[in-house]
Scaffold this active site. Structure first.
Site, PDB file in Angstrom:
ATOM      1  N   ARG A  93       0.845  -1.187   0.000  1.00 22.18           N
ATOM      2  CA  ARG A  93       0.000   0.000   0.000  1.00 22.18           C
ATOM      3  C   ARG A  93       0.886   1.243   0.000  1.00 22.18           C
ATOM      4  NH1 ARG A  93      -2.015   0.178   4.637  1.00 22.18           N
ATOM      5  NH2 ARG A  93      -1.737  -1.911   5.449  1.00 22.18           N
ATOM      6  N   GLY A 229      -3.903  -4.029  -2.387  1.00 22.82           N
ATOM      7  CA  GLY A 229      -4.255  -3.114  -1.291  1.00 22.82           C
ATOM      8  C   GLY A 229      -4.550  -1.704  -1.786  1.00 22.82           C
ATOM      9  N   LYS A 236      -9.687  -2.396   1.095  1.00 21.42           N
ATOM     10  CA  LYS A 236      -9.345  -1.328   2.016  1.00 21.42           C
ATOM     11  C   LYS A 236      -9.858   0.050   1.576  1.00 21.42           C
ATOM     12  CE  LYS A 236      -7.694  -3.862   5.195  1.00 21.42           C
ATOM     13  NZ  LYS A 236      -6.682  -4.803   4.898  1.00 21.42           N
ATOM     14  N   HIS A 255     -11.343  -3.175  11.229  1.00 19.85           N
ATOM     15  CA  HIS A 255     -10.253  -3.970  10.643  1.00 19.85           C
ATOM     16  C   HIS A 255     -10.018  -5.151  11.594  1.00 19.85           C
ATOM     17  CE1 HIS A 255      -5.811  -4.159   9.181  1.00 19.85           C
ATOM     18  NE2 HIS A 255      -6.582  -4.855   8.403  1.00 19.85           N
ATOM     19  N   CYS A 279       1.262  -8.942  14.567  1.00 18.42           N
ATOM     20  CA  CYS A 279       0.968  -9.121  15.992  1.00 18.42           C
ATOM     21  C   CYS A 279       0.115 -10.356  16.272  1.00 18.42           C
ATOM     22  CB  CYS A 279       0.273  -7.879  16.551  1.00 18.42           C
ATOM     23  SG  CYS A 279       1.300  -6.404  16.520  1.00 18.42           S
ATOM     24  N   GLY A 280      -0.110 -11.194  15.247  1.00 17.46           N
ATOM     25  CA  GLY A 280      -0.788 -12.465  15.503  1.00 17.46           C
ATOM     26  C   GLY A 280      -2.244 -12.536  15.080  1.00 17.46           C
ATOM     27  N   LYS A 281      -2.676 -11.639  14.173  1.00 22.43           N
ATOM     28  CA  LYS A 281      -4.091 -11.638  13.789  1.00 22.43           C
ATOM     29  C   LYS A 281      -4.482 -12.917  13.040  1.00 22.43           C
ATOM     30  CE  LYS A 281      -7.339  -8.682  11.235  1.00 22.43           C
ATOM     31  NZ  LYS A 281      -7.396  -7.528  10.311  1.00 22.43           N
ATOM     32  N   THR A 282      -3.746 -13.248  11.996  1.00 26.49           N
ATOM     33  CA  THR A 282      -4.081 -14.446  11.229  1.00 26.49           C
ATOM     34  C   THR A 282      -3.915 -15.700  12.080  1.00 26.49           C
ATOM     35  OG1 THR A 282      -3.334 -13.310   9.255  1.00 26.49           O
ATOM     36  CG2 THR A 282      -3.673 -15.672   9.064  1.00 26.49           C
ATOM     37  N   ALA A 392       4.464 -11.058  -0.094  1.00 26.99           N
ATOM     38  CA  ALA A 392       3.815 -11.965  -1.052  1.00 26.99           C
ATOM     39  C   ALA A 392       2.518 -12.457  -0.416  1.00 26.99           C
ATOM     40  CB  ALA A 392       4.735 -13.142  -1.365  1.00 26.99           C
TER      41      ALA A 392
HETATM   42  C1  SPV Z   1      -3.466  -5.221   5.505  1.00 21.66           C
HETATM   43  O1  SPV Z   1      -2.381  -4.687   5.216  1.00 21.66           O
HETATM   44  O2  SPV Z   1      -4.041  -5.023   6.573  1.00 21.66           O
HETATM   45  C2  SPV Z   1      -4.090  -6.146   4.557  1.00 21.66           C
HETATM   46  C3  SPV Z   1      -3.578  -6.197   3.195  1.00 21.66           C
HETATM   47  O3  SPV Z   1      -5.040  -6.799   4.903  1.00 21.66           O
HETATM   48  S1  SPV Z   1      -4.057  -4.832   2.257  1.00 21.66           S
HETATM   49  O4  SPV Z   1      -5.152  -5.241   1.395  1.00 21.66           O
HETATM   50  O5  SPV Z   1      -2.900  -4.441   1.490  1.00 21.66           O
HETATM   51  O6  SPV Z   1      -4.491  -3.766   3.132  1.00 21.66           O
HETATM   52 MN    MN Z   2      -5.938  -6.054   6.721  1.00 19.04          MN
END
Ligand code: SPV
Ligand code: MN
Length: 630
Positions: A93, A229, A236, A255, A279-282, A392
């Site tokens: 982004r 992004g 976003k 978010h 920080c561990g979201k996924t 990636a």
């Molecule tokens: C993030 O950066 O929080 C994403 C990827 O989920 S993007 O679509 O680039 O924002």
């Molecule tokens: Mn995101």
């Protein structure tokens, strides 16, 4: 109507120069604003052809095929797996060139704004003739489940088949809904133009990359970029429009992930969670029992209850370091030849294999985000080029997840029992802590969210970045206004969600991390018990923490792991100077902003007072065994 549409002369006349069949598809949606919007962009960008996506399987296949024909995506050895490259200068982004258009150019604290008229004039100039010789694609999507009062609607106009292919995976198609709803209903408009490409198929004019969000016109414009992004409007870009709309209407665009956590008797409690990147979201999403969403949540009040829907049905996830041991579920989906996946900025080997850091086996010669790649390749500065980029990603439908929650398509969403906020903090926050109440949690956990820089991010290691609600990059209103919206939101609720802070990165006296990756499951299970009043807690000046016996039992049951009193004590000791330092840092930021809600400042100050009084009586480091149990 978008600003550009207002400048359109005669929509039908402009559209008449495109194939009748495609125009008819558009006219089947009886909405004059829409015809005007599409015609206005066509008049300006001058595409040579037009495609209108009806959401049929044939149209989906057409978009995918176009992405391959135009080499926006490359085939791999599995027909359903394709690879997209953004090029070395377009991999993330673009924060500097992403701006919220505001009338008069009014400043919003910590938000990158631009005078609306100037911004719209600039994009109109950039869009002129930008699609000459190209096909303009138009598609309709839902930002939420079909038939849901929470759902928003979006129209994507783009000359990139990769962007539309991504959206076909990530969102529900809305053509038939648009056709039924007809005239006068509100939608978000996303205009994207790739701009000139170089011989590699990468954007040539990245210095003229612009991502402009126009909340007043409910539209966004992005040019000279491919990275999703910046370009996938429904992700976003829509989030920023939704934050603005939610602020005016009294609901939350977040978010956040949405997950289900199972408790005693098979009950499922739903949590939403916000974590800054890294920080561990996924990891938290995937370690929970069910998944509704991994990135976004729209939370509304229905009959006194906070309910969340996921506006998406797919994941655009970081693939770096996804490996079969730590991420078995995602790894399985990404290596399933039957799952449709777009890989971006990974390595595509000469044999047609996809490789990324974390995938077992050695990387072999092939193509990556920076062109041809071979082991040991150096860049112009003599630095080794990694085979796959740290940003990636994979784009895949959530419907392949074995843990997909059965309520993913529920129009009323899932009832939210808890909001979870997680930062990366080596020194202060305990692994899990419940706020005293909603307002306290919003102020001291959500609005106070920070993340430490790691070695992987440019800047000094250990420096902290302020990222309230993990949404700073996507705010179209000030952080103070967003906090105020949260306070206001809960006033209407009969059942107010609990708020928790989590921190997977606390370090012990020897400098090492105190928690293991898999411990997240225990913190989730403890929060689930607290939501139902099924666990006791110990009160500290910053919130409520678990009692030792409950954790010992949860560690044993969930992980088959012994949990010692010593470890508990070190994890949950109140670290008063560190807590104070963190609090003062955040308070100073909000005190500098002119519109911080008085309630927010009062709660932060009150916590400071509590911590100081506590320190006077108990000292700097206080064992949880010495505190009262409630
Ligand atoms: C993030 O950066 O929080 C994403 C990827 O989920 S993007 O679509 O680039 O924002
Ligand atoms: Mn995101």
């Amino acid at each position: 109507m978008s600003w550009l549409a207002g400048r359109c002369s005669d929509p039908l006349e402009i559209l008449a120069s495109y194939p009748r069949e495609q125009v008819d598809r558009l006219l089947r949606i009886p909405n004059k604003r829409l015809h005007r919007d599409v015609a206005a962009i066509a008049e300006l960008a001058k595409p040579s052809s037009l495609f209108v996506h009806t959401g049929s399987p044939e149209d989906r296949e057409y978009v995918r095929r176009r992405a391959l024909e135009r080499r926006e995506e490359l085939p791999s050895k599995f027909p359903k797996h394709t690879v997209h490259f953004d090029g070395p200068r377009d991999l993330a982004r673009d924060k500097a060139n992403t701006r919220i258009l505001v009338a008069g150019g009014r400043e919003i604290p910590l938000v990158n704004t631009l005078d609306r008229d100037a911004g719209l004039r600039e994009v109109a100039e950039l869009l002129k003739g930008i699609m000459e010789g190209r096909e303009m694609l138009v598609a309709f999507y839902l930002y939420g489940p079909s038939g849901s009062p929470s759902t928003l609607y979006g129209v994507q106009i783009t000359d990139s088949a990769y962007v539309m292919h991504s959206e076909d995976i990530l969102y529900r198609n809305g053509y038939s809904v648009f056709a039924e709803r007809g005239e006068g209903f509100e939608y978000m408009l996303f205009v994207h133009a790739t701009g000139a490409l170089d011989e590699n198929g990468w954007c040539r004019d990245v210095e003229k990359r612009r991502v402009y969000i126009d909340p007043e016109g409910n539209a966004t414009y992005s040019v000279n970029t491919q990275y999703a992004g910046n370009t996938v409007g429904m992700k976003k870009l829509a989030l920023r429009l939704a934050v603005y709309k939610g602020f005016r209407e009294g609901w939350l665009a977040e978010h956040m992930f949405i997950v289900g956590v199972k408790g005693p008797g098979g009950r499922v409690s739903y949590f939403t969670g916000a974590f800054p990147a890294g920080c561990g979201k996924t990891a938290t999403t995937m370690i929970a029992d069910t998944v509704v969403g991994d990135d976004l949540a729209l939370v509304r009040d229905f009959e006194g209850e906070a309910r969340a829907v996921n506006p998406e049905v797919g994941m655009f996830g970081i693939i770096d370091d996804v490996n079969p041991e730590d991420d078995p579920e995602i790894y399985r989906v990404l290596t399933d030849p039957e799952a449709e996946v777009i890989f971006s900025n990974v390595l595509l080997t000469e044999e047609g294999d996809v490789w990324w850091r974390g995938k077992p086996g050695e990387p072999r010669k092939g193509l990556n985000y920076a062109g041809p790649w071979w082991p040991g390749k150096l860049d112009e500065q003599g630095k080794e080029v990694p085979p796959s980029h740290p940003n990636a990603r994979f784009t895949v439908s959530v419907r392949h997840l074995a843990k997909l929650d059965p309520r993913i398509d529920d129009p009323l969403g899932v009832p939210v029992s808890a909001f979870v906020f997680g930062g990366r903090d080596s020194t202060a926050w305990p692994p899990v802590e419940e706020a005293f109440d909603w307002d306290h949690g919003i102020a001291t956990k959500g609005a106070a969210l920070e993340s430490e820089r790691t070695a992987a991010v440019i800047g000094r290691v250990g420096e902290v970045e302020f990222n309230p609600f993990a949404i700073l990059d996507f705010l179209s209103i000030s952080p103070g206004a967003f906090a105020e919206l949260h306070f206001r939101f809960a006033r209407r609720l009969e059942r107010v969600p609990k708020v928790f802070g989590v921190n997977y990165f606390l370090r012990g006296r020897d400098g090492g991390y105190l928690a293991e990756k898999r411990d997240k499951r225990v913190w989730l299970k403890w929060m689930e018990l607290r939501v139902h009043g099924d666990a006791d807690a110990v009160e500290t000046p910053t919130g409520r923490i678990p009692v030792y016996e409950d954790l010992r039992e949860l560690f044993d049951r969930e992980l088959g792991k012994e949990f010692s009193e010593r470890l508990y004590e070190e994890m949950f000791a109140v670290r008063v100077p560190q807590q104070l330092k963190k609090l003062e840092r955040v308070l100073a930021i909000y005190e500098r902003m002119p519109d911080s809600p008085p309630l927010l400042l009062a709660i932060l100050k009150e916590q400071g007072r509590r911590l100081k009084e506590f320190r006077a009586v108990r000292g700097d480091w206080v064992s949880p065994f010495k505190l009262d149990r409630r």
